[in-house]
Motif scaffolding. Structure first.
Motif, PDB file in Angstrom:
ATOM      1  N   ARG A   1      21.276  -5.328  -1.429  1.00  0.00           N
ATOM      2  CA  ARG A   1      22.161  -6.500  -1.371  1.00  0.00           C
ATOM      3  C   ARG A   1      23.131  -6.393  -0.198  1.00  0.00           C
ATOM      4  O   ARG A   1      23.331  -7.350   0.559  1.00  0.00           O
ATOM      5  CB  ARG A   1      22.911  -6.606  -2.700  1.00  0.00           C
ATOM      6  CG  ARG A   1      23.690  -7.883  -2.912  1.00  0.00           C
ATOM      7  CD  ARG A   1      24.075  -8.008  -4.377  1.00  0.00           C
ATOM      8  NE  ARG A   1      24.751  -6.803  -4.862  1.00  0.00           N
ATOM      9  CZ  ARG A   1      24.604  -6.318  -6.099  1.00  0.00           C
ATOM     10  NH1 ARG A   1      23.819  -6.917  -6.965  1.00  0.00           N
ATOM     11  NH2 ARG A   1      25.261  -5.226  -6.477  1.00  0.00           N
ATOM     12  N   ALA A   2      23.707  -5.214  -0.010  1.00  0.00           N
ATOM     13  CA  ALA A   2      24.670  -5.008   1.071  1.00  0.00           C
ATOM     14  C   ALA A   2      24.000  -5.080   2.440  1.00  0.00           C
ATOM     15  O   ALA A   2      24.551  -5.663   3.384  1.00  0.00           O
ATOM     16  CB  ALA A   2      25.366  -3.663   0.895  1.00  0.00           C
ATOM     17  N   LEU A   3      22.813  -4.505   2.564  1.00  0.00           N
ATOM     18  CA  LEU A   3      22.108  -4.526   3.846  1.00  0.00           C
ATOM     19  C   LEU A   3      21.711  -5.945   4.236  1.00  0.00           C
ATOM     20  O   LEU A   3      21.894  -6.356   5.394  1.00  0.00           O
ATOM     21  CB  LEU A   3      20.866  -3.626   3.782  1.00  0.00           C
ATOM     22  CG  LEU A   3      21.143  -2.126   3.730  1.00  0.00           C
ATOM     23  CD1 LEU A   3      19.879  -1.358   3.383  1.00  0.00           C
ATOM     24  CD2 LEU A   3      21.710  -1.636   5.064  1.00  0.00           C
ATOM     25  N   VAL A   4      21.188  -6.695   3.291  1.00  0.00           N
ATOM     26  CA  VAL A   4      20.792  -8.080   3.580  1.00  0.00           C
ATOM     27  C   VAL A   4      22.014  -8.919   3.939  1.00  0.00           C
ATOM     28  O   VAL A   4      21.985  -9.719   4.880  1.00  0.00           O
ATOM     29  CB  VAL A   4      20.017  -8.677   2.385  1.00  0.00           C
ATOM     30  CG1 VAL A   4      19.795 -10.179   2.588  1.00  0.00           C
ATOM     31  CG2 VAL A   4      18.675  -7.967   2.212  1.00  0.00           C
ATOM     32  N   ALA A   5      23.112  -8.714   3.212  1.00  0.00           N
ATOM     33  CA  ALA A   5      24.342  -9.454   3.512  1.00  0.00           C
ATOM     34  C   ALA A   5      24.831  -9.150   4.922  1.00  0.00           C
ATOM     35  O   ALA A   5      25.417 -10.004   5.597  1.00  0.00           O
ATOM     36  CB  ALA A   5      25.427  -9.115   2.491  1.00  0.00           C
TER      37      ALA A   5
ATOM     38  N   TRP B   1      21.628   5.970   9.472  1.00  0.00           N
ATOM     39  CA  TRP B   1      23.096   6.000   9.522  1.00  0.00           C
ATOM     40  C   TRP B   1      23.744   4.813   8.815  1.00  0.00           C
ATOM     41  O   TRP B   1      24.914   4.861   8.480  1.00  0.00           O
ATOM     42  CB  TRP B   1      23.574   6.065  10.979  1.00  0.00           C
ATOM     43  CG  TRP B   1      23.557   4.745  11.706  1.00  0.00           C
ATOM     44  CD1 TRP B   1      24.546   3.785  11.703  1.00  0.00           C
ATOM     45  CD2 TRP B   1      22.515   4.217  12.534  1.00  0.00           C
ATOM     46  NE1 TRP B   1      24.177   2.708  12.478  1.00  0.00           N
ATOM     47  CE2 TRP B   1      22.937   2.948  13.000  1.00  0.00           C
ATOM     48  CE3 TRP B   1      21.268   4.701  12.930  1.00  0.00           C
ATOM     49  CZ2 TRP B   1      22.145   2.158  13.828  1.00  0.00           C
ATOM     50  CZ3 TRP B   1      20.482   3.919  13.766  1.00  0.00           C
ATOM     51  CH2 TRP B   1      20.929   2.669  14.200  1.00  0.00           C
ATOM     52  N   VAL B   2      22.986   3.752   8.582  1.00  0.00           N
ATOM     53  CA  VAL B   2      23.575   2.526   8.024  1.00  0.00           C
ATOM     54  C   VAL B   2      23.953   2.692   6.554  1.00  0.00           C
ATOM     55  O   VAL B   2      24.828   1.984   6.051  1.00  0.00           O
ATOM     56  CB  VAL B   2      22.598   1.339   8.194  1.00  0.00           C
ATOM     57  CG1 VAL B   2      23.268   0.031   7.809  1.00  0.00           C
ATOM     58  CG2 VAL B   2      22.092   1.261   9.621  1.00  0.00           C
TER      59      VAL B   2
ATOM     60  N   GLU C   1      27.638  -2.951   4.140  1.00  0.00           N
ATOM     61  CA  GLU C   1      27.567  -4.267   4.779  1.00  0.00           C
ATOM     62  C   GLU C   1      28.223  -4.234   6.160  1.00  0.00           C
ATOM     63  O   GLU C   1      27.706  -4.820   7.117  1.00  0.00           O
ATOM     64  CB  GLU C   1      28.230  -5.330   3.904  1.00  0.00           C
ATOM     65  CG  GLU C   1      28.136  -6.726   4.511  1.00  0.00           C
ATOM     66  CD  GLU C   1      28.711  -7.816   3.625  1.00  0.00           C
ATOM     67  OE1 GLU C   1      28.974  -8.912   4.151  1.00  0.00           O
ATOM     68  OE2 GLU C   1      28.900  -7.582   2.408  1.00  0.00           O
ATOM     69  N   ARG C   2      29.344  -3.525   6.279  1.00  0.00           N
ATOM     70  CA  ARG C   2      30.018  -3.422   7.577  1.00  0.00           C
ATOM     71  C   ARG C   2      29.123  -2.734   8.606  1.00  0.00           C
ATOM     72  O   ARG C   2      28.968  -3.202   9.745  1.00  0.00           O
ATOM     73  CB  ARG C   2      31.327  -2.644   7.424  1.00  0.00           C
ATOM     74  CG  ARG C   2      32.137  -2.550   8.719  1.00  0.00           C
ATOM     75  CD  ARG C   2      33.332  -1.618   8.573  1.00  0.00           C
ATOM     76  NE  ARG C   2      32.943  -0.229   8.449  1.00  0.00           N
ATOM     77  CZ  ARG C   2      32.577   0.543   9.475  1.00  0.00           C
ATOM     78  NH1 ARG C   2      32.541   0.040  10.708  1.00  0.00           N
ATOM     79  NH2 ARG C   2      32.250   1.816   9.278  1.00  0.00           N
ATOM     80  N   LEU C   3      28.537  -1.608   8.198  1.00  0.00           N
ATOM     81  CA  LEU C   3      27.653  -0.875   9.104  1.00  0.00           C
ATOM     82  C   LEU C   3      26.413  -1.695   9.456  1.00  0.00           C
ATOM     83  O   LEU C   3      25.915  -1.656  10.582  1.00  0.00           O
ATOM     84  CB  LEU C   3      27.247   0.459   8.469  1.00  0.00           C
ATOM     85  CG  LEU C   3      28.371   1.485   8.310  1.00  0.00           C
ATOM     86  CD1 LEU C   3      27.925   2.651   7.424  1.00  0.00           C
ATOM     87  CD2 LEU C   3      28.819   2.002   9.673  1.00  0.00           C
TER      88      LEU C   3
END
Length: 205
Positions: A30-34, A180-181, A193-195
Motif C-alpha cells: 500500500r505504501a509503495l503504490v501510494a 533501500w525503499v 511512501e516517502r522513500l
C-alpha cells in the motif's frame, strides 16, 4: 512493447522485497503504490513469500511478481500464488524454457555474454544485470550490452538511492532493482511512501 518491457517502464525502481511476516505484505504494498512504485518484486527467500504475493495483489494498482525464482517448481508455485512476472538471479535452459512456455513476463539474471546469448536463444531480450555492483558496475554493463543491441536491462544488487541515477542514465537501462525503499523491520508506511516518492521521481534515460 513486450509485456516485460511495459512492466520495467512503469517506474524507475522496482523494490526488491524480503517479506518475513505476511502481515507486513499489504501495508508495504500500500505504501509503495501510494509513493508511485507499483511494480513489486517479492523474493522467494522466506516461507511467507508466496502468501505475501497473494496478499499484495489485493492492493489496487500493485503489479506483483516473484523474485529469486531458481527452478521450474518455484516458477509454478509463484504463478499459482498470483505472480504477474518472474525474476531470477540467473538463467538455466530449464527455467528459461518453463517461463517461456508459461507465457509469463520473465526477467532472468545475467552477468556475462553467455547468459545473454542463452536468453536470446529462448527469445528473451530483457534481463536483470545481477549482482550489479560486484559484477563490474556500470562500465561492465556498458561493455556487456554493446554487442547485444536488442537487450535491455534492470541492474540489481548493491544499488542505492545515491547510485541509481547513474545507472538510469544509461539508455539501455529501463529501471533498477533496489531494497533501500523498504527498511528492515515492521513497516512504517509513511517512511516507505516517502522513500518510494523519492525513488519514483528518479529520472529514466
Amino acid at each position: 512493447m513486450k509485456p516485460i518491457e511495459a512492466i520495467m517502464r512503469t517506474a524507475p525502481v522496482i523494490p526488491v522485497l524480503v517479506i518475513d511476516d505476511v502481515a507486513h505484505a499489504v501495508p508495504v504494498a500500500r505504501a509503495l503504490v501510494a509513493g508511485g512504485l507499483r511494480v513489486l518484486e517479492v523474493t522467494l527467500r522466506t516461507p511467507a513469500a508466496l502468501d505475501a504475493i497473494t496478499a499484495m495483489k489485493s492492493v489496487e494498482g500493485a503489479i506483483v511478481g516473484a523474485g529469486t525464482v531458481t527452478n521450474p517448481d518455484e516458477l509454478k508455485a509463484a504463478i499459482d500464488a498470483g505472480a504477474e512476472f518472474i525474476v531470477s538471479p540467473g538463467l538455466t535452459d530449464r527455467l528459461g524454457q518453463a517461463a517461456v512456455d508459461a507465457g509469463i513476463p520473465f526477467l532472468p539474471g545475467t552477468a556475462c555474454a553467455a547468459d545473454i546469448m542463452r536468453g536470446l536463444d529462448l527469445g528473451l531480450t530483457h534481463f536483470k544485470f545481477f549482482p550489479a555492483s560486484t559484477s563490474g558496475g556500470l562500465p561492465a554493463l556498458k561493455a556487456l550490452a554493446a554487442p547485444f543491441y536488442q537487450a535491455r536491462f534492470c541492474p540489481t544488487g548493491g544499488i542505492s538511492a545515491a547510485t541509481a541515477p547513474e545507472w538510469l542514465s544509461f539508455d539501455r537501462v529501463l529501471c533498477v532493482g533496489g531494497s533501500w525503499v523498504v527498511p528492515k523491520g515492521a513497516p512504517d508506511e509513511a517512511e516507505i511512501e516517502r522513500l518510494a516518492r523519492e525513488a519514483s521521481a528518479l529520472a529514466k534515460a
